[in-house]
Design a protein around this motif. Structure first.
Motif, mmCIF file in Angstrom:
data_model
loop_
_atom_site.group_PDB
_atom_site.id
_atom_site.type_symbol
_atom_site.label_atom_id
_atom_site.label_comp_id
_atom_site.label_asym_id
_atom_site.label_seq_id
_atom_site.Cartn_x
_atom_site.Cartn_y
_atom_site.Cartn_z
ATOM 1 N N GLU A 20 0.824 -1.209 0.000
ATOM 2 C CA GLU A 20 0.000 0.000 0.000
ATOM 3 C C GLU A 20 0.859 1.260 0.000
ATOM 4 O O GLU A 20 0.549 2.238 -0.700
ATOM 5 C CB GLU A 20 -0.917 -0.020 1.235
ATOM 6 C CG GLU A 20 -2.046 0.975 1.188
ATOM 7 C CD GLU A 20 -3.184 0.538 0.286
ATOM 8 O OE1 GLU A 20 -4.101 1.359 0.058
ATOM 9 O OE2 GLU A 20 -3.174 -0.610 -0.196
ATOM 10 N N SER A 21 1.945 1.278 0.768
ATOM 11 C CA SER A 21 2.798 2.467 0.825
ATOM 12 C C SER A 21 3.462 2.743 -0.512
ATOM 13 O O SER A 21 3.668 3.905 -0.891
ATOM 14 C CB SER A 21 3.861 2.306 1.918
ATOM 15 O OG SER A 21 4.715 1.201 1.644
ATOM 16 N N VAL A 22 3.804 1.692 -1.259
ATOM 17 C CA VAL A 22 4.389 1.864 -2.586
ATOM 18 C C VAL A 22 3.354 2.435 -3.544
ATOM 19 O O VAL A 22 3.651 3.347 -4.336
ATOM 20 C CB VAL A 22 4.954 0.527 -3.112
ATOM 21 C CG1 VAL A 22 5.333 0.632 -4.594
ATOM 22 C CG2 VAL A 22 6.162 0.100 -2.287
ATOM 23 N N LEU A 23 2.125 1.953 -3.482
ATOM 24 C CA LEU A 23 1.064 2.484 -4.330
ATOM 25 C C LEU A 23 0.842 3.974 -4.068
ATOM 26 O O LEU A 23 0.626 4.760 -5.001
ATOM 27 C CB LEU A 23 -0.237 1.715 -4.100
ATOM 28 C CG LEU A 23 -0.270 0.268 -4.583
ATOM 29 C CD1 LEU A 23 -1.589 -0.393 -4.176
ATOM 30 C CD2 LEU A 23 -0.083 0.172 -6.084
ATOM 31 N N GLN A 24 0.911 4.353 -2.813
ATOM 32 C CA GLN A 24 0.722 5.761 -2.479
ATOM 33 C C GLN A 24 1.842 6.624 -3.058
ATOM 34 O O GLN A 24 1.592 7.728 -3.582
ATOM 35 C CB GLN A 24 0.639 5.921 -0.967
ATOM 36 C CG GLN A 24 -0.625 5.316 -0.371
ATOM 37 C CD GLN A 24 -0.584 5.228 1.145
ATOM 38 O OE1 GLN A 24 0.426 5.527 1.778
ATOM 39 N NE2 GLN A 24 -1.696 4.802 1.737
ATOM 40 N N GLN A 25 3.077 6.137 -2.990
ATOM 41 C CA GLN A 25 4.197 6.877 -3.574
ATOM 42 C C GLN A 25 4.074 6.961 -5.092
ATOM 43 O O GLN A 25 4.397 7.986 -5.697
ATOM 44 C CB GLN A 25 5.516 6.214 -3.190
ATOM 45 C CG GLN A 25 5.861 6.314 -1.719
ATOM 46 C CD GLN A 25 7.118 5.542 -1.381
ATOM 47 O OE1 GLN A 25 8.229 5.986 -1.647
ATOM 48 N NE2 GLN A 25 6.949 4.357 -0.803
ATOM 49 N N LEU A 26 3.609 5.877 -5.701
ATOM 50 C CA LEU A 26 3.425 5.890 -7.155
ATOM 51 C C LEU A 26 2.308 6.838 -7.563
ATOM 52 O O LEU A 26 2.379 7.485 -8.618
ATOM 53 C CB LEU A 26 3.135 4.473 -7.656
ATOM 54 C CG LEU A 26 4.312 3.499 -7.601
ATOM 55 C CD1 LEU A 26 3.861 2.092 -7.976
ATOM 56 C CD2 LEU A 26 5.437 3.954 -8.516
ATOM 57 N N GLN A 27 1.280 6.931 -6.731
ATOM 58 C CA GLN A 27 0.194 7.862 -7.014
ATOM 59 C C GLN A 27 0.739 9.292 -7.068
ATOM 60 O O GLN A 27 0.409 10.069 -7.977
ATOM 61 C CB GLN A 27 -0.888 7.747 -5.948
ATOM 62 C CG GLN A 27 -2.092 8.650 -6.189
ATOM 63 C CD GLN A 27 -3.119 8.537 -5.075
ATOM 64 O OE1 GLN A 27 -2.769 8.401 -3.906
ATOM 65 N NE2 GLN A 27 -4.388 8.580 -5.432
ATOM 66 N N THR A 28 1.599 9.623 -6.120
ATOM 67 C CA THR A 28 2.217 10.945 -6.116
ATOM 68 C C THR A 28 3.115 11.129 -7.337
ATOM 69 O O THR A 28 3.073 12.170 -8.013
ATOM 70 C CB THR A 28 3.050 11.137 -4.834
ATOM 71 O OG1 THR A 28 2.187 11.066 -3.697
ATOM 72 C CG2 THR A 28 3.782 12.472 -4.834
#
Length: 380
Positions: A20-28
């Motif tokens: 989930e934390s990687v997805l959030q960084q990719l979203q940014t």
């Protein structure tokens, strides 16, 4: 029980769930990579920033796997399928032969491609046992004169995983670790070459890690066309042509997560073992209903594969699972059944929730037996 979202309940065989934390960084990063000021989708592969991404990713892979600085780490394209062909094109020369283990669907694909380039020795085949187990060391018919020895560490379709390192140490050992690389520590220095496409444990589709021991690298030919020439790819630091910048950056974020959030491969292995254990416990407790395909000693910590009493009940299970929020549980098209893939990005809570669902489904089935009509809604 903690409420999990759809991404967290994704048991797909690949592409698999990302942290989930990687997805959030990719979203940014889709809008703006903070240190660059541009979208990740529009940053040049020739930029200094991307060269630093590749350099850090190479170092992170070596650190996670405990490999020396001399190890070559390539980020290539074409998936494991390209390596099925590229590997024998580089190594099966002058009438040499290679040893292959046929342990399931994907090793069969690798063998089919390698046969187009040269002679193979089938060191062992699990076909007679319907690929339900892996060989013992005593069963392997290996040659000391082989150009290399090839096997697949984890067969995703059949749910089989090697929990040891097979093969001879005096023959170059090459392994397709597409579905379990970076899921646990290992004796990685015993391999001449490891390759793995990203879309299981380490990132999205589009990038394939190829890890080459330097002494083995020096034995490879240099006269092949650049795209299938390991030397050319290594000399270009994975930027021989336009690489998949987004996918490579995603893998970098996953390696940072493994190193800094998880604390390395020993810790992620504990997570993966817990996930596998809770699902296999259900298979063992209700073995008359959930029928595991793999021999117990060879069970995969990545893919839990099983059948139910008949096709109708399997469809009812899948429909009820979907209604409960789970996705990706269909077995591979070649064998059907059910497959729960529990890669690095899947949280322990998701496996626990699936195990609870499986127990509930079983108990409701027993109550409704022998009535099987309407099963698809009975367990929602």
């Amino acid at each position: 029980m903690m409420k999990l979202n759809a991404n967290q309940l994704n048991f797909s065989g690949g592409p698999g769930a990302l942290p989930e934390s990687v997805l959030q960084q990719l979203q940014t990063a889709m809008l703006c990579v903070p240190e660059v000021g541009l979208s990740i989708l529009g940053i040049s592969h020739r930029s200094q920033w991307f060269a630093q991404v590749v350099h850090e990713l190479e170092d992170n892979i070596r650190q996670l796997m405990g490999l020396p600085d001399t190890t070559r780490v390539l980020m290539m394209q074409g998936g494991a399928t390209q390596q099925f062909s590229m590997l024998p094109m580089n190594l099966l020369r002058d009438g040499q032969s290679a040893d292959y283990i046929h342990s399931g669907y994907w090793s069969g694909k690798a063998i089919h491609e390698a046969e187009k380039s040269g002679k193979l020795n089938l060191a062992w085949s699990g076909k007679a046992d319907q690929f339900s187990r892996l060989p013992s060391d005593a069963e392997l018919q290996l040659s000391k004169d082989a150009a290399y020895f090839h096997y697949i560490s984890n067969e995703t379709v059949e749910g089989l995983q090697f929990h040891r390192v097979p093969g001879r140490d005096d023959v170059p050992r090459i392994c397709d670790m597409s579905s379990d690389l970076l899921s646990a520590p290992g004796e990685f220095n015993r391999y001449a070459m490891i390759y793995a496409h990203a879309q299981k444990n380490i990132g999205p589709a589009g990038v394939t890690l190829v890890i080459l021991r330097d002494d083995f690298m020096q034995t490879l030919p240099k006269d092949l066309p650049g795209f299938i020439n390991y030397h050319a790819q290594a000399d270009a630091h994975s930027i021989y042509n336009t690489p998949p910048v987004f996918a490579i950056y995603s893998v970098l974020l996953v390696t940072r997560w493994l190193l800094h959030d998880i604390g390395g491969l020993h810790n992620i292995a504990k997570h993966n073992e817990l996930k596998a254990a809770c699902l296999y416990q259900v298979l063992d407790d209700y073995a008359d209903f959930y029928r595991g395909r793999a021999a117990i000693a060879d069970r995969s910590n990545m893919n839990v594969v099983f059948n139910l009493p008949n096709a109708e009940i399997e469809q009812a299970f899948l429909q009820a699972a979907q209604q409960a929020g789970f996705s990706g549980l269909n077995g591979h098209r070649s064998i059907g059944g059910i497959r729960a893939s529990i890669y690095n990005g899947l949280e322990i809570a998701a496996a626990d929730q699936l195990a609870d669902f499986m127990q509930t489904f079983y108990k409701r089935y027993k109550i409704s037996t022998p009535q099987t009509s309407g099963l698809s809604t009975a367990y929602a």
